[in-house]
Design a protein around this motif. Structure first.
Motif, PDB file in Angstrom:
ATOM      1  N   GLY A   1      47.155  38.182  25.436  1.00  0.00           N
ATOM      2  CA  GLY A   1      48.425  38.262  26.133  1.00  0.00           C
ATOM      3  C   GLY A   1      49.056  39.638  26.151  1.00  0.00           C
ATOM      4  N   SER A   2      48.250  40.651  25.948  1.00  0.00           N
ATOM      5  CA  SER A   2      48.767  42.018  25.844  1.00  0.00           C
ATOM      6  C   SER A   2      48.093  42.927  26.861  1.00  0.00           C
ATOM      7  CB  SER A   2      48.512  42.566  24.436  1.00  0.00           C
ATOM      8  OG  SER A   2      47.113  42.790  24.247  1.00  0.00           O
ATOM      9  N   GLY A   3      48.546  44.184  26.888  1.00  0.00           N
ATOM     10  CA  GLY A   3      47.889  45.175  27.714  1.00  0.00           C
ATOM     11  C   GLY A   3      46.444  45.381  27.320  1.00  0.00           C
ATOM     12  N   ALA A   4      46.136  45.128  26.053  1.00  0.00           N
ATOM     13  CA  ALA A   4      44.756  45.258  25.588  1.00  0.00           C
ATOM     14  C   ALA A   4      43.854  44.241  26.292  1.00  0.00           C
ATOM     15  CB  ALA A   4      44.698  45.059  24.075  1.00  0.00           C
ATOM     16  N   GLU A   5      44.295  43.003  26.390  1.00  0.00           N
ATOM     17  CA  GLU A   5      43.502  41.998  27.106  1.00  0.00           C
ATOM     18  C   GLU A   5      43.385  42.366  28.581  1.00  0.00           C
ATOM     19  OE1 GLU A   5      43.260  37.188  28.027  1.00  0.00           O
ATOM     20  OE2 GLU A   5      45.003  37.994  26.969  1.00  0.00           O
ATOM     21  N   TYR A   6      44.461  42.905  29.136  1.00  0.00           N
ATOM     22  CA  TYR A   6      44.456  43.261  30.551  1.00  0.00           C
ATOM     23  C   TYR A   6      43.454  44.375  30.838  1.00  0.00           C
ATOM     24  CZ  TYR A   6      46.282  44.654  35.133  1.00  0.00           C
ATOM     25  OH  TYR A   6      46.407  44.966  36.471  1.00  0.00           O
ATOM     26  N   VAL A   7      43.462  45.435  30.042  1.00  0.00           N
ATOM     27  CA  VAL A   7      42.527  46.544  30.300  1.00  0.00           C
ATOM     28  C   VAL A   7      41.095  46.099  30.065  1.00  0.00           C
ATOM     29  CG1 VAL A   7      42.658  47.579  27.970  1.00  0.00           C
ATOM     30  CG2 VAL A   7      42.079  49.005  29.929  1.00  0.00           C
ATOM     31  N   LEU A   8      40.863  45.254  29.074  1.00  0.00           N
ATOM     32  CA  LEU A   8      39.518  44.757  28.816  1.00  0.00           C
ATOM     33  C   LEU A   8      39.019  43.935  30.006  1.00  0.00           C
ATOM     34  CD1 LEU A   8      37.102  44.392  26.916  1.00  0.00           C
ATOM     35  CD2 LEU A   8      38.344  42.512  25.812  1.00  0.00           C
ATOM     36  N   THR A   9      39.873  43.078  30.542  1.00  0.00           N
ATOM     37  CA  THR A   9      39.512  42.255  31.692  1.00  0.00           C
ATOM     38  C   THR A   9      39.229  43.112  32.920  1.00  0.00           C
ATOM     39  OG1 THR A   9      40.848  40.420  30.840  1.00  0.00           O
ATOM     40  CG2 THR A   9      40.288  40.368  33.178  1.00  0.00           C
ATOM     41  N   CYS A  10      40.077  44.103  33.161  1.00  0.00           N
ATOM     42  CA  CYS A  10      39.899  44.977  34.326  1.00  0.00           C
ATOM     43  C   CYS A  10      38.624  45.809  34.206  1.00  0.00           C
ATOM     44  CB  CYS A  10      41.113  45.899  34.484  1.00  0.00           C
ATOM     45  SG  CYS A  10      42.638  45.037  34.932  1.00  0.00           S
ATOM     46  N   TRP A  11      38.302  46.225  33.000  1.00  0.00           N
ATOM     47  CA  TRP A  11      37.067  46.979  32.768  1.00  0.00           C
ATOM     48  C   TRP A  11      35.851  46.113  33.079  1.00  0.00           C
ATOM     49  CZ3 TRP A  11      33.801  46.511  28.116  1.00  0.00           C
ATOM     50  CH2 TRP A  11      32.788  47.473  28.065  1.00  0.00           C
ATOM     51  N   LEU A  12      35.864  44.880  32.586  1.00  0.00           N
ATOM     52  CA  LEU A  12      34.756  43.968  32.872  1.00  0.00           C
ATOM     53  C   LEU A  12      34.606  43.746  34.372  1.00  0.00           C
ATOM     54  CD1 LEU A  12      35.313  41.317  30.037  1.00  0.00           C
ATOM     55  CD2 LEU A  12      33.451  43.001  30.166  1.00  0.00           C
ATOM     56  N   GLU A  13      35.709  43.568  35.061  1.00  0.00           N
ATOM     57  CA  GLU A  13      35.657  43.356  36.516  1.00  0.00           C
ATOM     58  C   GLU A  13      35.073  44.572  37.225  1.00  0.00           C
ATOM     59  OE1 GLU A  13      39.573  42.371  37.779  1.00  0.00           O
ATOM     60  OE2 GLU A  13      39.514  40.335  36.948  1.00  0.00           O
ATOM     61  N   ALA A  14      35.384  45.764  36.754  1.00  0.00           N
ATOM     62  CA  ALA A  14      34.839  46.978  37.360  1.00  0.00           C
ATOM     63  C   ALA A  14      33.327  47.051  37.215  1.00  0.00           C
ATOM     64  CB  ALA A  14      35.481  48.210  36.731  1.00  0.00           C
ATOM     65  N   LEU A  15      32.808  46.370  36.185  1.00  0.00           N
ATOM     66  CA  LEU A  15      31.368  46.334  35.953  1.00  0.00           C
ATOM     67  C   LEU A  15      30.719  45.091  36.570  1.00  0.00           C
ATOM     68  CD1 LEU A  15      31.283  47.489  32.216  1.00  0.00           C
ATOM     69  CD2 LEU A  15      31.052  48.889  34.276  1.00  0.00           C
ATOM     70  N   GLY A  16      31.496  44.313  37.305  1.00  0.00           N
ATOM     71  CA  GLY A  16      30.969  43.107  37.932  1.00  0.00           C
ATOM     72  C   GLY A  16      30.828  41.939  36.976  1.00  0.00           C
ATOM     73  N   LEU A  17      31.599  41.962  35.886  1.00  0.00           N
ATOM     74  CA  LEU A  17      31.504  40.919  34.865  1.00  0.00           C
ATOM     75  C   LEU A  17      32.843  40.199  34.712  1.00  0.00           C
ATOM     76  CD1 LEU A  17      29.613  42.986  32.133  1.00  0.00           C
ATOM     77  CD2 LEU A  17      28.602  41.362  33.754  1.00  0.00           C
ATOM     78  N   THR A  18      32.828  39.100  33.963  1.00  0.00           N
ATOM     79  CA  THR A  18      34.052  38.390  33.603  1.00  0.00           C
ATOM     80  C   THR A  18      34.042  38.139  32.106  1.00  0.00           C
ATOM     81  OG1 THR A  18      33.200  36.117  33.763  1.00  0.00           O
ATOM     82  CG2 THR A  18      33.910  37.184  35.828  1.00  0.00           C
ATOM     83  N   SER A  19      35.117  37.549  31.620  1.00  0.00           N
ATOM     84  CA  SER A  19      35.212  37.246  30.189  1.00  0.00           C
ATOM     85  C   SER A  19      34.117  36.280  29.740  1.00  0.00           C
ATOM     86  CB  SER A  19      36.590  36.661  29.873  1.00  0.00           C
ATOM     87  OG  SER A  19      36.805  35.475  30.614  1.00  0.00           O
ATOM     88  N   LYS A  20      33.572  35.523  30.682  1.00  0.00           N
ATOM     89  CA  LYS A  20      32.515  34.578  30.332  1.00  0.00           C
ATOM     90  C   LYS A  20      31.180  35.262  30.050  1.00  0.00           C
ATOM     91  CE  LYS A  20      34.588  30.824  33.026  1.00  0.00           C
ATOM     92  NZ  LYS A  20      34.421  29.874  34.153  1.00  0.00           N
ATOM     93  N   ASP A  21      31.069  36.513  30.448  1.00  0.00           N
ATOM     94  CA  ASP A  21      29.818  37.252  30.245  1.00  0.00           C
ATOM     95  C   ASP A  21      29.753  37.945  28.897  1.00  0.00           C
ATOM     96  OD1 ASP A  21      28.597  36.779  32.830  1.00  0.00           O
ATOM     97  OD2 ASP A  21      30.177  38.071  33.653  1.00  0.00           O
TER      98      ASP A  21
END
Length: 357
Positions: free
Chosen positions: A148-168
């Motif tokens: 629920g923080s900016g840390a989760e947000y940046v981690l999620t956005c980074w994964l998306e930039a690599l074509g991944l999601t939290s499930k990966d």
């Protein structure tokens, strides 16, 4: 209830009869031990709040969620709090966002272990040439973050930039100090942190895989929120609070980071009761971006239907829908970010000529 600090003229231990009383309204300000609080402490130390006709009482909390738990119980009138906690706070009650303290895009980072094969790949996504990692090097790895923080947000956005999601990947939620402890014990493959701990991790050998600025210039404002009842009853005090902050921000922006380190360390020592490292303090100062009143007025201007600030905050609501924290209906309701208001910024502009700048 509005609180007042009464200053009296004393002589020989007695109150001089007929002496003028200077009444300054006290504003209870909820903060955490980070840079935006330093800006307020810096202003308070110089007496700029008194010059503006208010008295700032800075109250230290551990996390933004802790601040929100005390909304409406009289503990605070104004708070400096992360954008994502504010969005979730507005799920339950209306918490107006009246301005922002700084841009946290550079302060929130994904950090991987030194020597990791993740760090050997740069620019996999050509849109983000500074970003490290690839699907092959990241998939299946373990990352620590605060939910629920900016840390989760940046981690999620980074994964998306690599074509991944939290499930990966394996995402493990924990507090920031626990994340740092895991990093020092060589646990996991990476983590998401915000400054100053993110800076400390880099100085201890971590490698930045991305920050939000690297990911297409994403924004993560550190918000000023208000107790709605207090703000409606005392709009001028809220506006004066903003003017005090902008005065300090302007002064700090004009000074080199190296010149500010000693006071930043003093702030951590005397206010936060933390012994911060000099090199961490210096690097933290370097990544901070402080706004002006004119910049905020432009960001909060809803003349075209919705302001840029409302669009940014509405985007965070959709982030929470995607991670399952909000339903689609809740996300739609919060997506307009109607709680973002320029009322107090506009009043600050009107009062600017009356307040020492």
């Amino acid at each position: 209830m509005h609180r007042w600090l009464i200053s009296t003229v004393l002589g020989l231990g007695l109150v001089t009869q007929g002496a003028a009383l200077a009444a300054e309204p006290v504003i209870e300000v909820a903060v955490v031990d980070e840079h935006e609080s330093f800006v307020l402490w810096y202003a308070q130390k110089r007496g700029w709040d008194r010059e503006a006709g208010i008295n700032l009482s800075l109250n230290l909390y551990h996390y933004g969620q802790d601040i929100l738990r005390h909304y409406g119980d009289g503990e605070w009138d104004v708070a400096a709090i992360g954008a994502l906690p504010v969005v979730m706070g507005n799920h339950e009650v209306r918490i107006p966002v009246i301005g922002y303290a700084n841009e946290e895009a550079r302060a929130n980072m994904v950090i991987v272990n030194k020597g990791s094969d993740i760090a050997r790949v740069r620019g996999f996504n050509k849109q983000y040439p500074a970003v490290l990692g690839s699907p092959e090097t990241v998939k299946g790895r373990t990352f620590f973050f605060k939910a629920g923080s900016g840390a989760e947000y940046v981690l999620t956005c980074w994964l998306e930039a690599l074509g991944l999601t939290s499930k990966d990947v394996k995402m493990v939620a924990m507090y920031q100090d626990q994340t740092m402890s895991a990093f020092r014990r060589k646990k996991g493959d990476g983590m998401a942190l915000w400054a100053p701990l993110a800076v400390e991790a880099l100085l201890e050998g971590g490698v930045k895989a991305a920050d939000l600025a690297d990911l297409g210039g994403l924004s993560l404002p550190l918000c000023f929120a208000a107790n709605e009842a207090y703000a409606k009853e005392h709009p001028d005090e809220v506006a004066r609070f903003l003017l005090v902050y902008f005065r300090a921000a302007r002064d700090l922006s004009a000074r080199p980071s190296a010149e500010l380190v000693d006071e930043y360390l003093e702030f951590y020592d005397k206010f936060c009761h933390v012994k911060q490292k000099r090199n961490v303090a210096l690097e933290d100062l370097k990544i901070r971006e402080l706004p002006t009143l004119d910049e905020e007025l432009a960001l909060f201007d809803a003349g075209a239907g919705s302001s840029r600030m409302q669009q940014v905050m509405g985007g965070f609501a959709q982030f929470f829908v995607a991670n399952g924290s909000l339903s689609a209906a809740e996300g739609q309701r919060l997506g307009s970010a109607a709680y973002v208001t320029d009322t107090y910024l506009k009043r600050a502009r009107e009062l600017a000529g009356e307040v020492a700048q």
